[in-house]
Design a protein around this motif. Sequence first.
Motif, short mmCIF file in Angstrom:
data_model
loop_
_atom_site.label_atom_id
_atom_site.label_comp_id
_atom_site.label_asym_id
_atom_site.label_seq_id
_atom_site.Cartn_x
_atom_site.Cartn_y
_atom_site.Cartn_z
N ASP A 199 -4.12 5.41 11.44
CA ASP A 199 -4.74 4.22 12.06
C ASP A 199 -5.54 3.43 11.03
O ASP A 199 -5.47 2.20 10.97
CB ASP A 199 -5.68 4.63 13.20
CG ASP A 199 -5.00 5.46 14.27
OD1 ASP A 199 -3.88 5.09 14.69
OD2 ASP A 199 -5.58 6.48 14.68
N ILE A 200 -6.32 4.15 10.22
CA ILE A 200 -7.15 3.52 9.19
C ILE A 200 -6.26 2.79 8.19
O ILE A 200 -6.52 1.63 7.85
CB ILE A 200 -8.01 4.58 8.47
CG1 ILE A 200 -8.99 5.21 9.47
CG2 ILE A 200 -8.76 3.98 7.28
CD1 ILE A 200 -9.61 6.51 9.00
N LEU A 201 -5.21 3.45 7.74
CA LEU A 201 -4.31 2.84 6.75
C LEU A 201 -3.58 1.63 7.32
O LEU A 201 -3.40 0.61 6.64
CB LEU A 201 -3.32 3.87 6.23
CG LEU A 201 -3.95 5.04 5.46
CD1 LEU A 201 -2.89 6.06 5.08
CD2 LEU A 201 -4.72 4.57 4.26
N ARG A 202 -3.17 1.70 8.57
CA ARG A 202 -2.48 0.57 9.21
C ARG A 202 -3.42 -0.63 9.35
O ARG A 202 -3.06 -1.76 9.02
CB ARG A 202 -1.96 0.99 10.59
CG ARG A 202 -1.22 -0.11 11.35
CD ARG A 202 -0.65 0.37 12.69
NE ARG A 202 -1.46 1.32 13.42
CZ ARG A 202 -2.56 1.01 14.13
NH1 ARG A 202 -2.97 -0.23 14.20
NH2 ARG A 202 -3.22 1.94 14.78
N ASN A 247 -5.23 2.98 -1.83
CA ASN A 247 -6.13 1.88 -2.10
C ASN A 247 -6.93 1.53 -0.85
O ASN A 247 -6.36 1.09 0.15
CB ASN A 247 -5.36 0.65 -2.58
CG ASN A 247 -6.29 -0.51 -2.87
OD1 ASN A 247 -7.48 -0.33 -3.15
ND2 ASN A 247 -5.77 -1.72 -2.81
N LEU A 248 -8.25 1.74 -0.93
CA LEU A 248 -9.18 1.33 0.12
C LEU A 248 -10.31 0.51 -0.51
O LEU A 248 -11.43 0.52 -0.04
CB LEU A 248 -9.75 2.55 0.84
CG LEU A 248 -8.76 3.38 1.67
CD1 LEU A 248 -9.41 4.68 2.15
CD2 LEU A 248 -8.25 2.58 2.86
N SER A 249 -9.99 -0.21 -1.57
CA SER A 249 -11.02 -0.98 -2.28
C SER A 249 -11.65 -2.00 -1.35
O SER A 249 -10.99 -2.60 -0.51
CB SER A 249 -10.43 -1.66 -3.51
OG SER A 249 -9.43 -2.58 -3.14
N GLY A 250 -12.97 -2.15 -1.50
CA GLY A 250 -13.71 -3.13 -0.72
C GLY A 250 -13.95 -2.75 0.73
O GLY A 250 -14.48 -3.55 1.49
N VAL A 251 -13.61 -1.53 1.11
CA VAL A 251 -13.78 -1.11 2.49
C VAL A 251 -15.27 -0.96 2.82
O VAL A 251 -16.09 -0.70 1.95
CB VAL A 251 -13.01 0.22 2.74
CG1 VAL A 251 -13.73 1.41 2.11
CG2 VAL A 251 -12.78 0.46 4.20
N ASN A 252 -15.62 -1.13 4.09
CA ASN A 252 -16.99 -0.92 4.55
C ASN A 252 -16.99 0.27 5.51
O ASN A 252 -16.57 0.14 6.66
CB ASN A 252 -17.53 -2.17 5.25
CG ASN A 252 -18.98 -2.03 5.68
OD1 ASN A 252 -19.58 -0.97 5.55
ND2 ASN A 252 -19.55 -3.11 6.19
#
Length: 151
Positions: A11-14, A37-42
């Motif tokens: 779910d997170i990746l989608r 890649n989860l760059s810039g995630v909050n």
Amino acid sequence: MSDKPLLEDEDILRLYAGGVRDFTGYELSINQIVNTNLSGVNFSGLDLSESYLEGSNLSGANLSGTLFNSACLDGANLSGANLTDAGLSMATLWNANLTGANLTGAYLGSAEIARSNLTNASFIGANIEHIFLKENIYRNTIWIDGSIRNE
């Protein structure tokens, strides 16, 4: 408990692939997100204890107040990440890139940081009780007492 649904790895990746970066308020269950890649995630303020994020790109992420207790962040790119007041008790950060990361006030009790790049990282006021440090790169690293480490 949040009124938002529980999000698991897929779910997170989608949602991230669809442009979502702010996951505050969600309940997350990260079992194994590797080399992603989860760059810039909050993820600020979330409990990601025991998460497995080996090799993931969290550069520029807002991780302030996030709990990563017993999490695996080995090989993760945390360059420029905001880890202010984060909880990293017993977390592993082997071969991690913490260049320019802000760990001001973070709790690093019994964490392992080894063979990691700590260039320009700030650890002011961090709790490093029983921390394991080995073979890290320190260049203009601001240590817990405000002193600069270069080793």
